[in-house]
Write an enzyme that holds these catalytic residues in place. Structure first.
Site, PDB file in Angstrom:
ATOM      1  N   GLU A 170       2.738   9.559 -10.408  1.00  0.00           N
ATOM      2  CA  GLU A 170       4.023   9.457 -11.117  1.00  0.00           C
ATOM      3  C   GLU A 170       3.896   9.560 -12.638  1.00  0.00           C
ATOM      4  O   GLU A 170       4.418   8.723 -13.375  1.00  0.00           O
ATOM      5  CB  GLU A 170       4.746   8.165 -10.715  1.00  0.00           C
ATOM      6  CG  GLU A 170       4.987   8.074  -9.225  1.00  0.00           C
ATOM      7  CD  GLU A 170       5.571   6.729  -8.777  1.00  0.00           C
ATOM      8  OE1 GLU A 170       5.825   5.876  -9.628  1.00  0.00           O
ATOM      9  OE2 GLU A 170       5.751   6.543  -7.564  1.00  0.00           O
ATOM     10  N   GLU A 275       4.267   9.987   1.356  1.00  0.00           N
ATOM     11  CA  GLU A 275       4.907   8.665   1.505  1.00  0.00           C
ATOM     12  C   GLU A 275       6.254   8.810   2.201  1.00  0.00           C
ATOM     13  O   GLU A 275       7.243   8.189   1.815  1.00  0.00           O
ATOM     14  CB  GLU A 275       5.112   7.997   0.131  1.00  0.00           C
ATOM     15  CG  GLU A 275       3.845   7.874  -0.687  1.00  0.00           C
ATOM     16  CD  GLU A 275       4.051   7.155  -2.021  1.00  0.00           C
ATOM     17  OE1 GLU A 275       5.097   6.514  -2.219  1.00  0.00           O
ATOM     18  OE2 GLU A 275       3.150   7.249  -2.871  1.00  0.00           O
TER      19      GLU A 275
HETATM   20  O1  G3I Z   1       1.300  -9.751  -2.272  1.00  0.00           O
HETATM   21  C1  G3I Z   1       2.346 -10.480  -2.981  1.00  0.00           C
HETATM   22  C2  G3I Z   1       2.564 -11.765  -2.336  1.00  0.00           C
HETATM   23  O2  G3I Z   1       1.407 -12.545  -2.467  1.00  0.00           O
HETATM   24  C3  G3I Z   1       3.777 -12.436  -2.979  1.00  0.00           C
HETATM   25  O3  G3I Z   1       4.072 -13.613  -2.287  1.00  0.00           O
HETATM   26  C4  G3I Z   1       4.979 -11.520  -2.935  1.00  0.00           C
HETATM   27  C5  G3I Z   1       6.190 -12.111  -3.625  1.00  0.00           C
HETATM   28  O4  G3I Z   1       7.058 -11.103  -4.082  1.00  0.00           O
HETATM   29  O5  G3I Z   1       4.660 -10.343  -3.572  1.00  0.00           O
HETATM   30  C6  G3I Z   1       3.601  -9.665  -2.920  1.00  0.00           C
HETATM   31  O6  G3I Z   1       3.342  -8.470  -3.553  1.00  0.00           O
HETATM   32  C7  G3I Z   1       4.291  -7.463  -3.352  1.00  0.00           C
HETATM   33  C8  G3I Z   1       3.604  -6.294  -2.657  1.00  0.00           C
HETATM   34  O7  G3I Z   1       4.482  -5.187  -2.568  1.00  0.00           O
HETATM   35  C9  G3I Z   1       3.141  -6.647  -1.254  1.00  0.00           C
HETATM   36  O8  G3I Z   1       4.237  -6.950  -0.454  1.00  0.00           O
HETATM   37  C10 G3I Z   1       4.803  -7.031  -4.707  1.00  0.00           C
HETATM   38  O9  G3I Z   1       5.574  -8.078  -5.272  1.00  0.00           O
HETATM   39  C11 G3I Z   1       5.646  -5.795  -4.564  1.00  0.00           C
HETATM   40  O10 G3I Z   1       5.959  -5.298  -5.868  1.00  0.00           O
HETATM   41  C12 G3I Z   1       4.864  -4.705  -3.834  1.00  0.00           C
HETATM   42  O11 G3I Z   1       5.711  -3.612  -3.679  1.00  0.00           O
HETATM   43  C13 G3I Z   1       5.076  -2.380  -3.397  1.00  0.00           C
HETATM   44  C14 G3I Z   1       5.419  -1.373  -4.513  1.00  0.00           C
HETATM   45  O12 G3I Z   1       4.919  -0.099  -4.163  1.00  0.00           O
HETATM   46  C15 G3I Z   1       4.787  -1.769  -5.838  1.00  0.00           C
HETATM   47  O13 G3I Z   1       3.401  -1.738  -5.752  1.00  0.00           O
HETATM   48  C16 G3I Z   1       5.593  -1.888  -2.061  1.00  0.00           C
HETATM   49  O14 G3I Z   1       5.102  -2.752  -1.027  1.00  0.00           O
HETATM   50  C17 G3I Z   1       5.099  -0.461  -1.798  1.00  0.00           C
HETATM   51  O15 G3I Z   1       5.718   0.039  -0.640  1.00  0.00           O
HETATM   52  C18 G3I Z   1       5.486   0.418  -2.981  1.00  0.00           C
HETATM   53  O16 G3I Z   1       4.965   1.691  -2.744  1.00  0.00           O
HETATM   54  C19 G3I Z   1       5.278   2.687  -3.728  1.00  0.00           C
HETATM   55  C20 G3I Z   1       4.048   3.589  -3.857  1.00  0.00           C
HETATM   56  O17 G3I Z   1       2.935   2.798  -4.178  1.00  0.00           O
HETATM   57  C21 G3I Z   1       4.296   4.667  -4.908  1.00  0.00           C
HETATM   58  N1  G3I Z   1       5.476   5.424  -4.603  1.00  0.00           N
HETATM   59  C22 G3I Z   1       6.693   4.636  -4.412  1.00  0.00           C
HETATM   60  C23 G3I Z   1       6.469   3.584  -3.324  1.00  0.00           C
HETATM   61  C24 G3I Z   1       7.728   2.785  -3.072  1.00  0.00           C
HETATM   62  O18 G3I Z   1       8.098   2.043  -4.186  1.00  0.00           O
END
Ligand code: G3I
Length: 361
Positions: A170, A275
């Site tokens: 990105e 994705e």
């Molecule tokens: O692991 C922590 C957990 O310990 C905590 O209790 C919880 C509370 O919010 O957060 C957890 O982490 C989260 C993680 O996902 C695991 O569930 C993060 O807050 C959350 O921001 C994270 O979101 C991910 C996001 O990327 C940011 O990294 C999504 O699962 C994931 O599907 C999303 O994937 C992205 C690709 O990497 C790039 N392209 C877009 C795609 C969708 O946004």
């Protein structure tokens, strides 16, 4: 494994047949199983593993460990996995020189045990950056050294076991300008070239991708990405593929999908639908219901994506990766939705047939 898949499929088909009979009176022997399946029932045993390209999904270690049905779908259907979050900098890097490897190690071992490819997501991104990096204050050279050390550490650890990487994720805005990320601000646009070179140094055999969303809806972004990839390759930089995230909705036209995949293929590199999901409630209605009509429209999107990928040379088709396994675990949680080929009970949706129907054509 194939036997289990066959029995699972057969049991689903049998249940369906029984339900049909119960709903059509008069039916006098409700406990008796039919001797033969009705002719109109699909007899196909085609699965995602029969695809002419590799099909995979983003996975979460805790679900693989604790959810039997989740693990069954992954093992029976998928040929490739992408750690959804476990390989992001925020998950791995706990301080300068300090790493948390457990989740990523688990997934790499899991894939080896089940003969699956691992696609690494993602090395350099503007989000999911650990606090110590966002607070880091250094010269341009020190930022380059930080990035080099991180990429060498991560790619080097999994050399030969992670087949491919989203090296930069990105980097562009939708208007085709560079996103002003922490890497851009501290290193300049050259951070992209350097990231690919560092990854190649750490694992010369790894297939290295530029990954982004929006190539299907923004001509400016598509142009910027293709220009970058072609320019880097002309300079001898090891960029081997373009990942099109394809977080689409069911209204996206087949021609948009085909044009973006063709544009990526025209760069002469691997093409990864990296994705994929198909949102059915992009309006984010709170009273959304997944009707048969919506299911068919979503099926058409999955079918169109597969057809678009199959229309480029086979030796450039890296595969299709879904962003999750089944609807309930999708990242799309801000409103009710049903974006994946498996529903929340791990049952195949029409979207599944949309894909498998294109195999062998
Ligand atoms: O692991 C922590 C957990 O310990 C905590 O209790 C919880 C509370 O919010 O957060 C957890 O982490 C989260 C993680 O996902 C695991 O569930 C993060 O807050 C959350 O921001 C994270 O979101 C991910 C996001 O990327 C940011 O990294 C999504 O699962 C994931 O599907 C999303 O994937 C992205 C690709 O990497 C790039 N392209 C877009 C795609 C969708 O946004």
């Amino acid at each position: 494994m194939q036997t289990i898949a066959f029995l699972f499929l057969l049991s689903c088909v049998s249940c369906g047949a029984k339900d049909d009979l119960i709903e059509e009176p008069p039916y006098e022997e409700p406990n008796e199983q039919p001797d033969e399946l009705p002719e109109e029932q699909p007899q196909t045993t085609t699965t995602f593993k029969d695809a002419p390209y590799l099909i995979g999904c983003a996975v979460v270690p805790s679900l693989l460990q604790n959810n039997r049905m989740y693990a069954e779908v992954v093992q029976e259907e998928m040929s490739s996995i992408t750690p959804e979050n476990a390989l992001k900098m925020g998950a791995l890097s706990k301080g300068h020189g300090s790493y948390f490897w457990d989740d990523a190690d688990y997934l790499v071992e899991y894939a080896a045990d089940h003969q699956m490819r691992v696609h690494g997501h993602t090395l350099i991104w503007h989000t999911d950056i650990p606090g110590w990096v966002t607070r880091y204050s250094g010269t341009r050279e020190e930022w380059i050294a930080l990035m080099q050390e991180y990429i060498h550490e991560v790619v080097g650890r999994y050399q030969g076991r992670i087949a491919s990487w989203d090296v930069v994720n990105e980097a562009f805005n939708d208007d085709g300008t560079y996103r002003k990320t922490i890497w851009y601000e501290n290193i300049g646009e050259e951070y992209i070239r350097l990231a690919f070179e560092f990854a190649h140094e750490a694992d010369p055999a790894a297939i290295l991708f530029y990954n982004d969303y929006g190539m299907e809806y923004s001509a400016a972004k598509r142009e910027a990405i293709c220009t970058l990839v072609k320019d880097l390759r002309a300079e001898g930089v090891p960029v081997h593929g373009i990942g099109l995230q394809m977080h689409i909705d069911m209204y996206r036209s087949a021609s948009d999908l085909k044009a973006s995949i063709q544009a990526a293929a025209d760069c002469g590199v691997w093409v990864h639908v990296s994705e994929m999901d198909v949102a059915c409630n992009p309006e984010k209605k709170t009273d959304f219901t997944f009707t048969d009509k919506i299911a068919q429209q979503q099926k058409a999107s999955y079918q169109a994506m597969s057809e678009a990928l199959l229309s480029i040379p086979a030796d450039q088709c890296f595969g299709i990766t879904f962003w999750g396994v089944c609807d309930v675990h999708s990242w799309l949680t801000s409103a009710p939705d049903a974006p994946l080929p498996f529903d929340s009970n791990f049952e195949k949706k029409p979207a599944y047939d949309g894909l498998t129907g294109t195999f062998g054509k």
